[in-house]
Scaffold this active site. Structure first.
Site, PDB file in Angstrom:
ATOM      1  N   ASP A   1      24.409  19.826  -6.173  1.00 15.47           N
ATOM      2  CA  ASP A   1      24.581  18.414  -5.796  1.00 15.47           C
ATOM      3  C   ASP A   1      24.220  17.483  -6.952  1.00 15.47           C
ATOM      4  O   ASP A   1      24.814  16.413  -7.119  1.00 15.47           O
ATOM      5  CB  ASP A   1      23.658  18.041  -4.631  1.00 15.47           C
ATOM      6  CG  ASP A   1      24.176  18.547  -3.302  1.00 15.47           C
ATOM      7  OD1 ASP A   1      25.250  19.178  -3.290  1.00 15.47           O
ATOM      8  OD2 ASP A   1      23.487  18.326  -2.291  1.00 15.47           O
TER       9      ASP A   1
ATOM     10  N   GLU B   1      39.476  17.902  -2.486  1.00 15.44           N
ATOM     11  CA  GLU B   1      40.748  18.388  -3.015  1.00 15.44           C
ATOM     12  C   GLU B   1      41.157  19.774  -2.540  1.00 15.44           C
ATOM     13  O   GLU B   1      41.657  20.571  -3.336  1.00 15.44           O
ATOM     14  CB  GLU B   1      40.661  18.373  -4.546  1.00 15.44           C
ATOM     15  CG  GLU B   1      39.632  19.361  -5.155  1.00 15.44           C
ATOM     16  CD  GLU B   1      38.228  18.811  -5.348  1.00 15.44           C
ATOM     17  OE1 GLU B   1      37.844  17.881  -4.616  1.00 15.44           O
ATOM     18  OE2 GLU B   1      37.513  19.310  -6.236  1.00 15.44           O
TER      19      GLU B   1
ATOM     20  N   HIS C   1      43.141  10.551  -6.872  1.00 12.00           N
ATOM     21  CA  HIS C   1      42.073  11.416  -7.357  1.00 12.00           C
ATOM     22  C   HIS C   1      42.216  12.838  -6.801  1.00 12.00           C
ATOM     23  O   HIS C   1      42.251  13.811  -7.559  1.00 12.00           O
ATOM     24  CB  HIS C   1      40.711  10.820  -6.964  1.00 12.00           C
ATOM     25  CG  HIS C   1      39.529  11.612  -7.429  1.00 12.00           C
ATOM     26  ND1 HIS C   1      38.866  11.330  -8.600  1.00 12.00           N
ATOM     27  CD2 HIS C   1      38.904  12.683  -6.890  1.00 12.00           C
ATOM     28  CE1 HIS C   1      37.878  12.204  -8.767  1.00 12.00           C
ATOM     29  NE2 HIS C   1      37.887  13.037  -7.736  1.00 12.00           N
TER      30      HIS C   1
ATOM     31  N   TYR D   1      31.732  12.042 -13.316  1.00  8.17           N
ATOM     32  CA  TYR D   1      32.980  11.315 -13.037  1.00  8.17           C
ATOM     33  C   TYR D   1      33.328  10.334 -14.142  1.00  8.17           C
ATOM     34  O   TYR D   1      34.396  10.390 -14.730  1.00  8.17           O
ATOM     35  CB  TYR D   1      32.855  10.541 -11.721  1.00  8.17           C
ATOM     36  CG  TYR D   1      32.868  11.400 -10.486  1.00  8.17           C
ATOM     37  CD1 TYR D   1      31.688  11.967  -9.998  1.00  8.17           C
ATOM     38  CD2 TYR D   1      34.044  11.648  -9.791  1.00  8.17           C
ATOM     39  CE1 TYR D   1      31.696  12.755  -8.857  1.00  8.17           C
ATOM     40  CE2 TYR D   1      34.058  12.437  -8.648  1.00  8.17           C
ATOM     41  CZ  TYR D   1      32.872  12.985  -8.184  1.00  8.17           C
ATOM     42  OH  TYR D   1      32.883  13.764  -7.065  1.00  8.17           O
TER      43      TYR D   1
HETATM   44  N1  BES Z   1      35.363  17.159  -5.172  1.00  6.17           N
HETATM   45  C1  BES Z   1      34.928  15.874  -4.817  1.00  6.17           C
HETATM   46  C2  BES Z   1      34.069  15.840  -3.594  1.00  6.17           C
HETATM   47  C3  BES Z   1      32.820  16.692  -3.693  1.00  6.17           C
HETATM   48  C4  BES Z   1      31.980  16.614  -4.782  1.00  6.17           C
HETATM   49  C5  BES Z   1      32.486  17.549  -2.673  1.00  6.17           C
HETATM   50  C6  BES Z   1      30.852  17.407  -4.834  1.00  6.17           C
HETATM   51  C7  BES Z   1      31.354  18.346  -2.741  1.00  6.17           C
HETATM   52  C8  BES Z   1      30.532  18.276  -3.832  1.00  6.17           C
HETATM   53  C9  BES Z   1      36.100  14.920  -4.606  1.00  6.17           C
HETATM   54  O1  BES Z   1      37.189  15.173  -5.418  1.00  6.17           O
HETATM   55  C10 BES Z   1      35.624  13.543  -4.974  1.00  6.17           C
HETATM   56  O2  BES Z   1      35.244  13.360  -6.083  1.00  6.17           O
HETATM   57  N2  BES Z   1      35.650  12.603  -4.035  1.00  6.17           N
HETATM   58  C11 BES Z   1      35.227  11.236  -4.262  1.00  6.17           C
HETATM   59  C12 BES Z   1      36.386  10.315  -4.458  1.00  6.17           C
HETATM   60  C13 BES Z   1      36.689   9.925  -5.851  1.00  6.17           C
HETATM   61  C14 BES Z   1      37.753   8.865  -5.932  1.00  6.17           C
HETATM   62  C15 BES Z   1      35.533   9.593  -6.720  1.00  6.17           C
HETATM   63  C16 BES Z   1      34.455  10.779  -3.065  1.00  6.17           C
HETATM   64  O3  BES Z   1      34.311  11.563  -2.118  1.00  6.17           O
HETATM   65  O4  BES Z   1      34.011   9.654  -3.021  1.00  6.17           O
HETATM   66 ZN    ZN Z   2      36.867  14.761  -7.433  1.00  4.87          ZN
END
Ligand code: BES
Ligand code: ZN
Length: 631
Positions: free
Chosen positions: A405, A302, A326, A413
């Site tokens: 992580d 994002e 998202h 989520y």
């Molecule tokens: N912010 C996250 C990606 C992220 C999380 C980067 C933790 C680094 C550390 C992003 O918004 C996200 O959640 N992406 C998901 C998609 C979503 C629809 C669940 C993904 O990458 O799968």
């Molecule tokens: Zn996210």
């Protein structure tokens, strides 16, 4: 299903000379004042003394050097001192080489070189950079360069791009990799505005999570006038083209996928509208998406004004665009109102998953929204059941979290999303929607904790309706492990019949050709494959494969779901296509679990053999994760 095929798309790519991107820059966003405030230090993943000193603005002046694979130049940081006694500023760095530090006088005119100190290197946190400051100093200036191994940067050779002619660079700062890109207070508790001047080789276009660069004297200038946490700083450089979707939304991508991406994402304006209707105006000016090379390790990220997206979303049928909903939703939950530490990650991801689903419902109806809830709940159940440390299934994560992580499981989520669904159900949409809207408004451009939310909930929703929920129920959601029994159980007729067909097939009551799949969307396929009983016979796997052409299917999500089944069932005929998939897709959600499943199902040799070839094409974040999985 006719979908994403990296190899094919790569072959079709036309090498095209760089053409400037012209698109309107509607700047509806206003400059927000960054005021430091006294906060208690409560983020163990930073060295920064942000309880004493806070960065308010970051200016980067960097050269992007593709030959040496480094960023080099100067970072100038403005700061405020909530503690006027503070005589040092501690920053986060990781794999940065600092060559000089200067400190300014009050008005930022006279610069004095100072002796700075680099702390001991820590594998997770990197090294602190301690800079002495005089009582009247307001800025520090740091000359530095990054490492070719910086975890937050992936440098791609021309051969690794679709166009094959120009190199590519993209960043990924979340959660704690901003410190591999620039010296910052790398905690989501601190917000700053930023500006940047980038020098890039001719023919390449740089983009940032900011107003998109004007080219001045051969350098690109960027400006982010709204205060953001460091993890939202982002950069991409490549042979990148632009296509407008409307006057303030558009798509950037390499030429080969530009049209397909603009079509796949053409409903983004409707998503923005739905979001705005529910939670108030979009506050960031433009909203653009960039489709990155396949090695991008996430579905989406994002970065403000410019979401970074994986090309695996370009399925051809808009079936995976919930990821756009998202990332866009993060413009409210996450970017506007930010978790103050990674222990509160659910405030970003759970809120966003909830908002995402509300937007999907507004656009495509309850049927699709419920299917997505149900698929998500399955993933949550899997993560909760497999959690080695039960405390990692709490929304509020324990103090001794090892690495940020570990905060980004389905708990943040989906448990987060279902918690908000629970609140919505108890208080009713009519009360809950305005409540959430007010939460975003009242905390705009602030970083917040779980406890802030609970207090706000009590004061603004619960107080008017004290019987709607009990303290025990609330506690179970936020501070206790597992899935509370007050969680919704989404019901989907479509899925019920799909699962039943899977069951009857596995019991040999019906054959594959009896399964009528003509009207199935990707969602039905995912549910069918996800709930397929384990231990089918080899003949049954082959029958499914022959009937539905699953191996090698072009929808990355469907392919992934099928490959997970074939690995568990040792249907080895799929291995060549799994190899192909692992060689062409770097999205962590897929590849971590595929490598993990291969290892668990006595295919460690195969996994290692593929990884030996694939590793150098993966993002450093993915390399670290898979190294750990296969070790
Ligand atoms: N912010 C996250 C990606 C992220 C999380 C980067 C933790 C680094 C550390 C992003 O918004 C996200 O959640 N992406 C998901 C998609 C979503 C629809 C669940 C993904 O990458 O799968
Ligand atoms: Zn996210």
């Amino acid at each position: 299903m006719s979908l994403f095929k990296p190899a094919l798309i790569l072959a079709l790519a036309l090498p095209l000379a760089f053409a400037g991107c012209n698109k309107p820059e509607t700047n509806t966003s206003k400059v927000e004042n960054v005021k430091a405030k006294r906060i208690v230090k409560d983020d163990k993943f930073t060295y920064a003394n942000y309880d004493q000193v806070q960065i308010t603005h970051l200016d980067l002046n960097l050269n992007v050097d593709f030959d040496r694979r480094i960023l080099s130049g100067v970072a100038t940081l403005d700061f405020d001192k909530p503690d006027i006694e503070a005589r040092k500023i501690i920053l986060d760095t990781k794999d940065l080489t600092v060559t000089a530090v200067e400190v300014s006088d009050t008005i930022g005119q006279i610069w004095t070189p100072v002796e700075y100190a680099m702390g001991k290197d820590n594998e997770v946190l990197g090294q602190s950079l301690t800079i002495p400051i005089t009582s009247d100093a307001t800025k520090v200036k740091i000359s530095y360069f990054t490492s070719p191994e910086a975890e937050g940067l992936q440098w791609l050779a021309p051969a690794q791009t679709a166009g094959k002619e120009k190199p590519y660079l993209f960043s990924q700062a979340q959660a704690i990799n901003a410190r591999t890109i620039a010296p910052v207070q790398d905690t989501p508790a601190v917000r700053m505005t930023y500006s940047a001047t980038l020098t890039v080789p001719e023919g390449l276009r740089p983009l940032m999570s900011a107003s998109q660069g004007d080219l001045i004297d051969g350098k690109y200038q960027f400006d982010m006038p709204q205060p953001i946490p460091s993890y939202l700083i982002a950069i991409a450089v490549g042979d990148i083209k632009f296509r407008a979707i409307n006057d303030h939304i558009g798509v950037y991508a390499e030429e080969y996928i530009l049209d397909a991406a603009a079509e796949e994402f053409e409903e983004t304006p409707l998503m923005e509208e739905a979001n705005t209707k529910l939670y108030g105006p979009y506050r960031w000016g433009r909203y653009d998406l960039i489709v990155l090379p396949p090695s991008f390790p996430f579905g989406g990220m994002e970065n403000p004004r410019l979401s970074f997206m994986t090309p695996t979303l370009i399925a051809g049928d808009k079936s995976l665009t919930n990821v756009v909903a998202h990332e866009l939703a993060h413009s409210w939950s996450g970017n506007l109102v930010t978790n103050a530490s990674w222990r509160d990650a659910w405030l970003n991801e759970g809120f966003t998953s909830y908002v995402e689903n509300r937007v999907m419902e507004a656009l495509y109806g309850e049927r699709r929204a419920v299917m997505e809830q149900k698929l998500a709940l399955q993933d949550l159940k899997r993560d909760v059941a497999g959690a080695k440390d039960k405390r990692l299934t709490q929304l509020k994560l324990p103090k001794d979290l090892n690495h940020p992580d570990d905060a980004f499981t389905q708990v943040a989520y989906v448990k987060g999303q279902f918690f908000l669904m629970f609140l919505e159900e108890r208080f009713g949409r009519d009360a809950f929607d305005p409540f959430l809207k007010a939460w975003f408004n009242d905390h705009a451009f602030q970083s917040v904790t779980t406890e802030d939310f609970i207090a706000y909930l009590h004061a603004n929703l619960h107080a008017d309706n004290p019987d709607a929920l009990t303290k025990e129920e609330l506690n179970a959601w936020v501070y206790e492990p597992g899935i509370p029994d007050t969680a919704a159980n989404p019901q989907s007729d479509a899925f019920d019949s799909v699962a039943e067909l899977g069951m009857r097939f596995s019991n040999e009551e019906i054959s594959a050709s009896d399964i009528e799949t003509k009207d199935w969307s990707t969602h039905e396929w995912l549910h069918f494959l996800g709930t397929l009983p384990e231990g089918l016979t080899q003949r049954q796997y082959k029958e499914l494969d022959d009937t539905f052409n699953l191996t090698g299917t072009q929808n990355a999500e469907t392919a992934f779901a099928w490959y997970m089944q074939t690995i568990k069932g040792r249907y080895d005929a799929a291995l060549p296509e799994i190899d192909n998939f692992l060689m062409s897709v770097g999205r962590g959600k897929f590849i971590y679990r595929l490598y993990g499943a291969l290892k668990e199902n006595k295919q460690a040799d195969f996994a290692e053999q593929v990884y030996a070839r694939a590793r150098q094409g993966y993002h450093p974040i993915a390399q670290r994760r898979i190294d750990a999985i296969l070790k």
